[in-house]
Motif scaffolding. Structure first.
Motif, PDB file in Angstrom:
ATOM      1  N   LYS A 117      -7.375  52.094  53.258  1.00  7.22           N
ATOM      2  CA  LYS A 117      -5.950  53.104  51.905  1.00  7.22           C
ATOM      3  C   LYS A 117      -5.198  51.458  51.147  1.00  7.22           C
ATOM      4  N   TRP A 118      -4.921  51.020  52.693  1.00  2.00           N
ATOM      5  CA  TRP A 118      -4.056  50.248  51.646  1.00  2.00           C
ATOM      6  C   TRP A 118      -3.899  48.551  51.713  1.00  2.00           C
ATOM      7  N   GLY A 119      -5.259  48.064  52.151  1.00  2.00           N
ATOM      8  CA  GLY A 119      -5.488  47.204  52.407  1.00  2.00           C
ATOM      9  C   GLY A 119      -5.111  46.137  53.670  1.00  2.00           C
ATOM     10  N   GLU A 120      -4.119  46.473  53.965  1.00  2.00           N
ATOM     11  CA  GLU A 120      -3.260  45.212  54.818  1.00  2.00           C
ATOM     12  C   GLU A 120      -2.125  47.200  55.505  1.00  2.00           C
ATOM     13  N   VAL A 121      -1.942  46.848  56.382  1.00  2.00           N
ATOM     14  CA  VAL A 121      -0.345  46.865  57.313  1.00  2.00           C
ATOM     15  C   VAL A 121       0.012  46.584  58.546  1.00  2.00           C
ATOM     16  N   PRO A 122       1.234  46.749  58.657  1.00  3.31           N
ATOM     17  CA  PRO A 122       1.589  45.444  59.668  1.00  3.31           C
ATOM     18  C   PRO A 122       1.542  46.608  61.070  1.00  3.31           C
ATOM     19  N   CYS A 123       1.305  44.917  61.829  1.00  2.00           N
ATOM     20  CA  CYS A 123       1.216  45.245  63.583  1.00  2.00           C
ATOM     21  C   CYS A 123       1.758  44.746  63.688  1.00  2.00           C
ATOM     22  N   ALA A 124       2.554  45.363  65.333  1.00  2.00           N
ATOM     23  CA  ALA A 124       3.540  44.593  65.807  1.00  2.00           C
ATOM     24  C   ALA A 124       3.227  43.963  67.231  1.00  2.00           C
ATOM     25  N   VAL A 125       2.958  42.855  67.291  1.00  7.16           N
ATOM     26  CA  VAL A 125       2.395  42.131  69.098  1.00  7.16           C
ATOM     27  C   VAL A 125       4.014  42.539  69.839  1.00  7.16           C
TER      28      VAL A 125
ATOM     29  N   LYS B 124       6.638  49.168  55.207  1.00  2.00           N
ATOM     30  CA  LYS B 124       7.037  48.279  55.660  1.00  2.00           C
ATOM     31  C   LYS B 124       7.039  47.951  56.856  1.00  2.00           C
ATOM     32  N   CYS B 125       7.157  49.660  58.150  1.00  2.08           N
ATOM     33  CA  CYS B 125       7.257  49.521  59.247  1.00  2.08           C
ATOM     34  C   CYS B 125       5.711  49.121  60.437  1.00  2.08           C
ATOM     35  N   PRO B 126       5.315  49.080  61.419  1.00  2.00           N
ATOM     36  CA  PRO B 126       4.590  49.005  61.895  1.00  2.00           C
ATOM     37  C   PRO B 126       3.862  50.275  61.578  1.00  2.00           C
ATOM     38  N   LYS B 127       2.386  49.745  61.248  1.00  2.00           N
ATOM     39  CA  LYS B 127       1.566  51.432  61.683  1.00  2.00           C
ATOM     40  C   LYS B 127       1.048  51.132  62.823  1.00  2.00           C
ATOM     41  N   GLN B 128       1.017  49.930  63.916  1.00  2.00           N
ATOM     42  CA  GLN B 128       0.111  50.534  64.893  1.00  2.00           C
ATOM     43  C   GLN B 128       1.676  49.253  65.904  1.00  2.00           C
ATOM     44  N   VAL B 129       0.999  49.364  67.068  1.00  2.00           N
ATOM     45  CA  VAL B 129       1.769  48.232  68.097  1.00  2.00           C
ATOM     46  C   VAL B 129       1.126  48.209  69.300  1.00  2.00           C
ATOM     47  N   VAL B 130       0.764  46.733  69.508  1.00  2.00           N
ATOM     48  CA  VAL B 130       0.313  46.039  70.447  1.00  2.00           C
ATOM     49  C   VAL B 130       0.655  45.620  71.404  1.00  2.00           C
ATOM     50  N   PHE B 131       1.253  46.269  73.211  1.00  2.00           N
ATOM     51  CA  PHE B 131       2.313  45.514  74.243  1.00  2.00           C
ATOM     52  C   PHE B 131       1.089  43.983  74.256  1.00  2.00           C
ATOM     53  N   SER B 132       1.799  43.273  74.750  1.00  2.00           N
ATOM     54  CA  SER B 132       0.623  41.849  75.064  1.00  2.00           C
ATOM     55  C   SER B 132       1.648  40.488  74.927  1.00  2.00           C
ATOM     56  N   ALA B 133       1.501  39.851  75.157  1.00  2.00           N
ATOM     57  CA  ALA B 133       1.798  38.272  75.862  1.00  2.00           C
ATOM     58  C   ALA B 133       1.765  37.623  74.519  1.00  2.00           C
ATOM     59  N   LEU B 134       2.926  36.810  73.950  1.00  2.00           N
ATOM     60  CA  LEU B 134       2.629  35.949  72.872  1.00  2.00           C
ATOM     61  C   LEU B 134       1.705  34.356  72.997  1.00  2.00           C
ATOM     62  N   PRO B 135       0.385  34.205  72.720  1.00  2.00           N
ATOM     63  CA  PRO B 135       0.729  32.737  72.599  1.00  2.00           C
ATOM     64  C   PRO B 135       0.956  32.479  71.243  1.00  2.00           C
ATOM     65  N   LYS B 136       1.111  30.931  72.015  1.00  2.00           N
ATOM     66  CA  LYS B 136       2.832  30.173  70.942  1.00  2.00           C
ATOM     67  C   LYS B 136       2.441  28.393  71.377  1.00  2.00           C
ATOM     68  N   THR B 137       1.786  27.898  70.140  1.00  2.00           N
ATOM     69  CA  THR B 137       1.869  26.412  70.059  1.00  2.00           C
ATOM     70  C   THR B 137       2.807  25.826  71.444  1.00  2.00           C
ATOM     71  N   SER B 138       2.944  24.588  71.731  1.00  2.00           N
ATOM     72  CA  SER B 138       3.535  23.645  72.755  1.00  2.00           C
ATOM     73  C   SER B 138       5.187  23.452  72.331  1.00  2.00           C
ATOM     74  N   THR B 139       5.359  23.955  70.995  1.00  2.00           N
ATOM     75  CA  THR B 139       6.131  23.623  69.929  1.00  2.00           C
ATOM     76  C   THR B 139       7.473  24.619  70.297  1.00  2.00           C
ATOM     77  N   GLY B 140       6.750  26.272  71.155  1.00  2.00           N
ATOM     78  CA  GLY B 140       7.104  27.056  70.523  1.00  2.00           C
ATOM     79  C   GLY B 140       6.992  28.645  69.644  1.00  2.00           C
ATOM     80  N   LYS B 141       6.169  27.979  68.551  1.00  2.00           N
ATOM     81  CA  LYS B 141       5.794  28.431  67.437  1.00  2.00           C
ATOM     82  C   LYS B 141       4.808  29.992  67.963  1.00  2.00           C
ATOM     83  N   ILE B 142       5.023  30.773  67.726  1.00  2.00           N
ATOM     84  CA  ILE B 142       3.750  31.727  67.264  1.00  2.00           C
ATOM     85  C   ILE B 142       2.382  31.966  66.798  1.00  2.00           C
ATOM     86  N   GLN B 143       1.389  31.566  67.392  1.00  2.00           N
ATOM     87  CA  GLN B 143      -0.014  31.179  66.856  1.00  2.00           C
ATOM     88  C   GLN B 143      -0.433  32.861  66.158  1.00  2.00           C
TER      89      GLN B 143
END
Length: 545
Positions: free
Chosen positions: A480-488, A514-533
């Motif tokens: 419907k919306w094309g894209e919606v926010p998903c929170a990890v 603007k609110c998440p339409k879905q929530v996924v519980f998981s560890a966040l993958p990161k680069t070696s400098t702490g940026k979330i991938q």
């Protein structure tokens, strides 16, 4: 008719050795050693080394490298954690005109091999912990490389793969070595590879002039005083440690080296060595805030942390301030020598409630002292946008602290510099006070039903929830919306919160679209400098649909 009359300011007033020399950060260490020879330059575990001794070692190493045939335009690669030897290489390599390529120790062998081949590295300095990684990379190398083992008894690793050790190489050099400035300050001083999330990484080339200017810019941007005590939590392989090897040396400060970035080690060092400054991505600050040691830390000295690499949620700034640690928010890219924007603190903010003050400090800010120009503009026309805090455009930077370009990649260089500006690829707004606020990477912005949604805004809201340890938001495809926010989400230990709880939490604080339409519980993958991938998160949420 041509006027051949020269201005009196252009006659007999040329550049001569008495009034002009190439700008370079290398003289910083000579000055520190001559003015403060006995002050501590480096602390690492039980090792304390003075500026005189550190300078001597750099000169010895430079001489040894030159005797081995290393000189102008050669590449010295280093696969090292934050050791004293890594600091020494930041001066010894440019002393002979070589280019330092400090490599990311968390990359795979294939990528290391690509960098060795692409840069035609002449030397590889290797810490024993990464010997197996280096060996696998060297098997793919298309040319001969002098491999030098850097021994670190503190680490407990002792594997050797080189033809000699760092200390043996050092003994080949003469401490009275007479180094010289580059012929041209545009000469390359360092090579840093970008993350390369798609395809091979690009080699970002720094020059002496830019390194000199960004080093001094850091001093002003972070209020680095004479003899600052700097803790190395930021990897020196990341944008040459944001140029802080040169900045801290310029103020004859003390480099406290830290091999591993653990909260307990950071808190111990802050107290034991009376650390005054350190740097780190927001993920490092979040780790500190959630460590058991945070409850008991009492700092006797004033401490400042500069954070960047990702926008720090206001909740993290608030938390660090409660620990007695002042936060300076910086923004930059590998292509801009690290920090190129600082959120300069305005005295009027001090009177604001903590939440509002933190929100001001979470903005990226204004151009650093050495940056020529900064603007938020239309990505296609390069027309500057209004300073209204709402008009979103791309961040553009120009000046002496922008890279020379991408090594052996003229097309990418040309694209990055189109229109006479460096194109950052970051989307931001500019507020009426001139402070920019990055809303997203151009590729990360969520367009839902024609409306732009800043993932950073949603993430900042989620971080206000007391049970959230880490949060990231990405686009989820929607019919419907094309894209919606998903929170990890990564929850704190022992937390019991449902996806619906978090969605309702956001709906009470944000416009509902603007609110998440879905929530996924998981560890966040990161680069070696702490940026979330986020590219990895997008794949994760696809499978969770």
């Amino acid at each position: 008719m041509e006027n051949n009359n020269k201005s009196p300011y252009e006659s007999g007033l040329g550049k001569v050795p008495a009034n002009f020399e190439a700008l370079s950060p290398v003289p910083f260490i000579e000055r520190a050693a001559s003015v403060y020879p006995n002050r501590p330059a480096v602390i690492y575990g039980d090792l304390v080394r003075s500026w005189k001794d550190t300078y001597t070692r750099c000169c010895q190493l430079a001489d040894a490298l030159e005797k081995r045939g290393i000189g102008k335009g050669d590449t010295i690669a280093a696969l090292l954690p934050n050791l004293p030897e890594m600091l020494e290489l930041h001066f010894a390599a440019p002393m002979v005109g070589a280019v330092l390529n400090a490599q990311n120790i968390r990359l795979d062998a294939d990528t290391i091999a690509f960098m060795l081949n692409h840069s035609q590295a002449n030397v590889l300095m290797v810490d024993a912990e990464f010997a197996s990684l280096a060996r696998a990379a060297l098997l793919q190398c298309d040319h001969s490389v002098l491999v030098v083992d850097v021994e670190d008894v503190v680490s407990g690793f002792d594997e050797h793969i080189g033809s000699l050790t760092y200390e043996q190489l050092l003994q080949e050099g003469d401490a009275s070595y007479q180094w010289s400035l580059p012929d041209d300050e545009w000469q390359a001083i360092a090579l840093n590879y970008t993350s390369g999330t798609t395809g091979n990484p690009k080699g970002v080339v720094y020059h002496h002039r830019g390194a000199y200017q960004n080093a001094l810019s850091n001093i002003l941007g972070q209020n680095l005083p004479p003899h600052a005590v700097y803790l190395w939590t930021l990897p020196m392989f990341h944008c040459n440690g944001w140029c802080y090897p040169w900045s801290v040396t310029a103020v004859a400060g003390t480099h406290v080296c830290l091999r591993n970035v653990r909260a307990a080690d950071i808190f111990t060092a802050l107290s034991a060595y009376k650390v005054t400054h350190f740097c780190g991505a927001p993920i490092v600050l979040n780790m500190m805030l959630n460590a058991p040691e945070a409850a008991n830390i009492v700092l006797e000295q004033e401490v400042t942390v500069t954070t960047g690499g990702a926008a720090p949620p206001a909740a993290i700034i608030e938390g660090m301030e409660r620990l007695g640690i002042k936060v300076v928010h910086a923004y930059g890219l590998t292509e801009t020598y690290g920090p190129s924007v600082f959120c300069d603190f305005q005295q009027a903010w001090a009177e604001l409630p903590m939440e509002k003050k933190a929100a001001k400090m979470a903005r990226q800010g204004v151009r650093a002292p050495a940056v020529g120009r900064l603007m938020v503009a239309n990505a296609l026309t390069l027309e500057p946008l209004p300073h209204d805090g709402e008009s979103m455009g791309e961040v553009f930077i120009r000046g002496n602290t922008v890279m020379k370009g991408y090594l052996a990649n003229p097309q990418a260089t040309q694209e990055a510099f189109q229109g006479g500006w460096f194109h950052t690829g970051d989307l931001a707004v500019c507020h009426p006070d001139g402070y920019i606020e990055v809303k997203d990477r151009a590729k990360d912005i969520i367009i839902s039903g024609g409306e732009n949604i800043s993932t950073l805004e949603v993430e900042n809201t989620l971080y206000q929830h007391p049970d959230i340890l880490e949060a990231a938001v990405v686009a989820l495809s929607d019919d419907k919306w094309g894209e919606v926010p998903c929170a990890v989400i990564t929850l704190k230990a022992g937390a019991d919160v449902s996806a619906d709880d978090l969605i309702q939490f956001c709906r009470a604080r944000l416009a509902h679209f603007k609110c998440p339409k879905q929530v996924v519980f998981s560890a966040l993958p990161k680069t070696s400098t702490g940026k979330i991938q986020k590219f990895a998160l997008r794949e994760l949420v696809k499978t969770a649909q």
